[in-house]
Design a protein around this motif. Structure first.
Motif, PDB file in Angstrom:
ATOM      1  N   LEU A  32      57.797 139.187  65.130  1.00 22.12           N
ATOM      2  CA  LEU A  32      57.109 140.095  65.783  1.00 22.12           C
ATOM      3  C   LEU A  32      55.369 140.119  65.795  1.00 22.12           C
ATOM      4  CD1 LEU A  32      59.453 142.878  65.875  1.00 22.12           C
ATOM      5  CD2 LEU A  32      58.638 141.099  67.208  1.00 22.12           C
ATOM      6  N   ARG A  33      54.784 139.682  64.658  1.00 19.42           N
ATOM      7  CA  ARG A  33      53.485 139.670  64.247  1.00 19.42           C
ATOM      8  C   ARG A  33      52.937 140.991  64.320  1.00 19.42           C
ATOM      9  NH1 ARG A  33      52.090 132.856  63.923  1.00 19.42           N
ATOM     10  NH2 ARG A  33      54.273 132.475  62.882  1.00 19.42           N
ATOM     11  N   PRO A  34      53.170 141.842  63.663  1.00 15.62           N
ATOM     12  CA  PRO A  34      52.234 143.261  63.929  1.00 15.62           C
ATOM     13  C   PRO A  34      50.873 142.746  63.402  1.00 15.62           C
ATOM     14  CG  PRO A  34      53.472 143.326  62.359  1.00 15.62           C
ATOM     15  CD  PRO A  34      54.209 142.034  62.822  1.00 15.62           C
ATOM     16  N   ASP A  35      50.408 144.262  63.340  1.00 17.13           N
ATOM     17  CA  ASP A  35      48.455 144.317  62.614  1.00 17.13           C
ATOM     18  C   ASP A  35      49.244 144.806  61.847  1.00 17.13           C
ATOM     19  OD1 ASP A  35      47.363 144.202  65.263  1.00 17.13           O
ATOM     20  OD2 ASP A  35      48.489 146.023  65.857  1.00 17.13           O
ATOM     21  N   ILE A  36      49.732 144.984  60.918  1.00 24.09           N
ATOM     22  CA  ILE A  36      50.046 145.378  59.640  1.00 24.09           C
ATOM     23  C   ILE A  36      51.496 145.700  59.732  1.00 24.09           C
ATOM     24  CG2 ILE A  36      49.795 147.193  58.022  1.00 24.09           C
ATOM     25  CD1 ILE A  36      47.316 148.259  60.097  1.00 24.09           C
ATOM     26  N   CYS A  37      51.889 145.620  58.327  1.00 26.06           N
ATOM     27  CA  CYS A  37      52.796 145.935  57.528  1.00 26.06           C
ATOM     28  C   CYS A  37      52.727 146.179  55.868  1.00 26.06           C
ATOM     29  CB  CYS A  37      54.274 144.922  57.746  1.00 26.06           C
ATOM     30  SG  CYS A  37      54.170 143.580  56.145  1.00 26.06           S
ATOM     31  N   SER A  38      54.114 147.337  55.905  1.00 26.74           N
ATOM     32  CA  SER A  38      53.450 147.865  54.447  1.00 26.74           C
ATOM     33  C   SER A  38      54.861 147.412  53.078  1.00 26.74           C
ATOM     34  CB  SER A  38      54.570 149.226  54.132  1.00 26.74           C
ATOM     35  OG  SER A  38      55.982 149.478  54.598  1.00 26.74           O
ATOM     36  N   LEU A  39      54.154 147.105  52.204  1.00 26.99           N
ATOM     37  CA  LEU A  39      54.523 146.309  51.036  1.00 26.99           C
ATOM     38  C   LEU A  39      54.358 147.517  49.942  1.00 26.99           C
ATOM     39  CD1 LEU A  39      55.299 143.454  50.010  1.00 26.99           C
ATOM     40  CD2 LEU A  39      53.032 142.725  49.495  1.00 26.99           C
ATOM     41  N   ASP A  40      55.610 148.420  49.450  1.00 29.41           N
ATOM     42  CA  ASP A  40      55.818 148.716  48.842  1.00 29.41           C
ATOM     43  C   ASP A  40      55.648 147.856  46.953  1.00 29.41           C
ATOM     44  OD1 ASP A  40      56.204 150.212  50.559  1.00 29.41           O
ATOM     45  OD2 ASP A  40      58.131 150.834  50.715  1.00 29.41           O
ATOM     46  N   LEU A  41      54.721 149.033  46.143  1.00 25.73           N
ATOM     47  CA  LEU A  41      55.305 148.146  44.920  1.00 25.73           C
ATOM     48  C   LEU A  41      55.740 148.830  43.846  1.00 25.73           C
ATOM     49  CD1 LEU A  41      51.007 147.719  45.167  1.00 25.73           C
ATOM     50  CD2 LEU A  41      53.050 145.757  45.506  1.00 25.73           C
ATOM     51  N   ASN A  42      55.919 149.826  44.376  1.00 25.61           N
ATOM     52  CA  ASN A  42      57.218 150.438  43.185  1.00 25.61           C
ATOM     53  C   ASN A  42      58.667 149.919  42.929  1.00 25.61           C
ATOM     54  OD1 ASN A  42      57.758 151.419  46.000  1.00 25.61           O
ATOM     55  ND2 ASN A  42      58.451 152.970  45.217  1.00 25.61           N
ATOM     56  N   THR A  43      58.850 150.312  41.748  1.00 14.45           N
ATOM     57  CA  THR A  43      59.681 150.555  41.281  1.00 14.45           C
ATOM     58  C   THR A  43      60.292 151.817  40.572  1.00 14.45           C
ATOM     59  OG1 THR A  43      60.334 147.897  41.008  1.00 14.45           O
ATOM     60  CG2 THR A  43      62.077 149.512  39.364  1.00 14.45           C
TER      61      THR A  43
END
Length: 292
Positions: A119-130
């Motif tokens: 879908l190629r949105p403008d932004i996507c989240s990328l979670d860095l947490n464990t």
């Protein structure tokens, strides 16, 4: 003063269905909530999808496609931010904690970003947490994050780096230093979640100081911390986020009627202190987001 980007997280994937009558569930409801938030002053809408039959979180590409198409067809220029946070849940088994229990959802990096690639949105989240959140472990192996980052980058989408504690920032900086992520990065600081960074001014200032120089950043608080942390982020030079994913109340004891009302309150608070809510065009310029 740089205009302040207001993001609105309209539904999330938590157990809020049934706790609030305005939680959007069906794709048309989620899209309408996003459009309403945009018209109220949000420059970015953060999107999860839910199973229309059960209200629980979903990873369905078809549901994402319907929501995204409805927002795009509405004529609004709001930036679309799709989550990739689903697919990292681990519930230890009761008899053998080494065996995944009910509710576990661990997916490959590709499965977690395939809707972004399509879908190629403008932004996507990328979670860095464990970390541990309530009754589940959230597991984001660095090698999975790196693979997701490379896939996201391949289609020109900007990753919003969600950080829940100081170690997440250090991981983000390592990925930038190694070239996996483009610097200085766009960071979203999450405050007040159980067993994550505390929702205090001191914690926010500490997290901000750890970020790469010149990084674009925002912060938000969970539940009762939502508007106090909105103001702290604004006063410290960051961007802000509101929405029914994070908080159900407009003020103490008063449920928010919808996401748009939460955005309007954010606009009022920012403008009362002579701030300027960013337009979608200004948000694109601040974040370096390609158009369309």
């Amino acid at each position: 003063m740089t205009p302040t980007i207001i993001s609105c997280a309209v539904t999330g994937g938590g157990d809020t269905v049934g706790k609030h009558p305005a939680i959007p569930v069906k794709p048309a409801e989620i899209a309408e909530a996003a459009i309403g938030a945009a018209r109220a002053g949000a420059a970015i809408v953060h999107i999860h999808v839910r199973d229309p039959a059960t209200g629980s979180w979903s990873m369905s590409l078809d549901l994402y496609r319907e929501v995204v198409n409805r927002i795009r067809d509405s004529g609004t220029d709001v930036l679309i931010n799709l989550t990739t946070g689903v697919g990292c849940f681990f519930f230890p088994g009761k008899e053998d904690p080494g065996v995944p229990g009910p509710g576990t959802c661990m997916c490959s990096p590709y499965e977690r970003v395939c809707h972004v690639l399509e879908l190629r949105p403008d932004i996507c989240s990328l979670d860095l947490n464990t970390m541990w959140i309530n009754d589940r472990a959230i597991i984001n192996p660095p090698e999975h994050i790196a693979e997701m980052a490379q896939l996201i980058r391949s289609v020109g989408v900007i990753p919003e780096l969600e950080v829940f504690d100081s170690g997440d920032v250090h991981l983000g900086r390592k990925l930038i230093d190694s070239g996996v992520l483009q610097g200085p990065g766009y960071f979203q600081i999450v405050l007040g979640l159980n067993y994550g960074a505390s929702a205090t001014t001191r914690t926010l200032m500490y997290m901000r100081e750890l970020l790469p120089p010149d990084a674009v950043w925002g912060a938000f608080g969970i539940a009762r911390h939502s508007y106090p942390m909105l103001m702290q982020s604004f006063l410290l030079g960051g961007h802000v986020r509101v929405g029914l994913e994070d908080n159900l109340y407009l003020k103490r004891g008063v449920l928010a009627p919808d996401n748009a009302a939460m955005v309007r309150k954010a606009v009022d608070l920012i403008t009362a202190l002579d701030g300027e809510p960013a337009t979608p065009a200004q948000a694109r310029a601040i974040l370096g987001v390609r158009r369309g």
